[in-house]
Design an enzyme around this catalytic site. Sequence first.
Site, mmCIF file in Angstrom:
data_model
loop_
_atom_site.group_PDB
_atom_site.id
_atom_site.type_symbol
_atom_site.label_atom_id
_atom_site.label_comp_id
_atom_site.label_asym_id
_atom_site.label_seq_id
_atom_site.Cartn_x
_atom_site.Cartn_y
_atom_site.Cartn_z
ATOM 1 N N LYS A 1 2.867 2.196 2.333
ATOM 2 C CA LYS A 1 2.847 2.776 3.671
ATOM 3 C C LYS A 1 3.951 2.135 4.499
ATOM 4 O O LYS A 1 4.196 0.937 4.370
ATOM 5 C CB LYS A 1 1.513 2.449 4.376
ATOM 6 C CG LYS A 1 0.381 3.406 4.065
ATOM 7 C CD LYS A 1 -0.911 2.946 4.717
ATOM 8 C CE LYS A 1 -1.149 3.610 6.059
ATOM 9 N NZ LYS A 1 -2.578 3.430 6.492
ATOM 10 N N LYS B 1 0.823 -1.218 0.000
ATOM 11 C CA LYS B 1 0.000 0.000 0.000
ATOM 12 C C LYS B 1 0.859 1.270 0.000
ATOM 13 O O LYS B 1 0.343 2.373 0.177
ATOM 14 C CB LYS B 1 -0.909 0.023 1.239
ATOM 15 C CG LYS B 1 -1.968 -1.052 1.226
ATOM 16 C CD LYS B 1 -2.975 -0.854 2.363
ATOM 17 C CE LYS B 1 -2.463 -1.363 3.689
ATOM 18 N NZ LYS B 1 -3.451 -1.288 4.774
#
Length: 127
Positions: A45, A43
């Site tokens: 992240k 993602k």
Amino acid sequence: MRVLTYGTFDLLHVGHINILRRARELGDELYVGLSTDEFNAIKHKTSFMSFEDRRVILQAIRYVDKVFPETHWDNKISDVQKYDIDLFVMGSDWEGEFDFLSEYCDVMYLPRTEGVSTTLLKKKKGI
Ligand code: CTP
């Protein structure tokens, strides 16, 4: 009545506690799918705290009954079936995104707590 939610829950803040409390109040048990570090990488992240530390912290919260790893975008239907989930809950930033689950359980989006997020905390603290 078993409720399910997902998240990264990094640098735990009051917005996280609010959604966990409200989700738990909607049923009798709250299950949480916690993003693994590998899934976060997909993602784009990077969490401040490791998966293991985030898991220990989440498990210590009184509203949380079970924490399991979330490793992939596409596990939600099988998680709902595997854990016999009645209600799926996410914050309103995800409004509509998981409506496909309504074939398998109830789906509800709860309003986010204003003015706080992990991203904001990291920015404020320069991390
Ligand atoms: N959440 C919330 N209110 C906030 C922040 C998060 O209700 N102020 C909810 C999200 O909607 C989600 C859950 O908490 O259902 C987990 O969110 P997560 O992405 O782990 O937290 P954020 O603080 O939004 O993290 P980031 O800033 O990295 O997106």
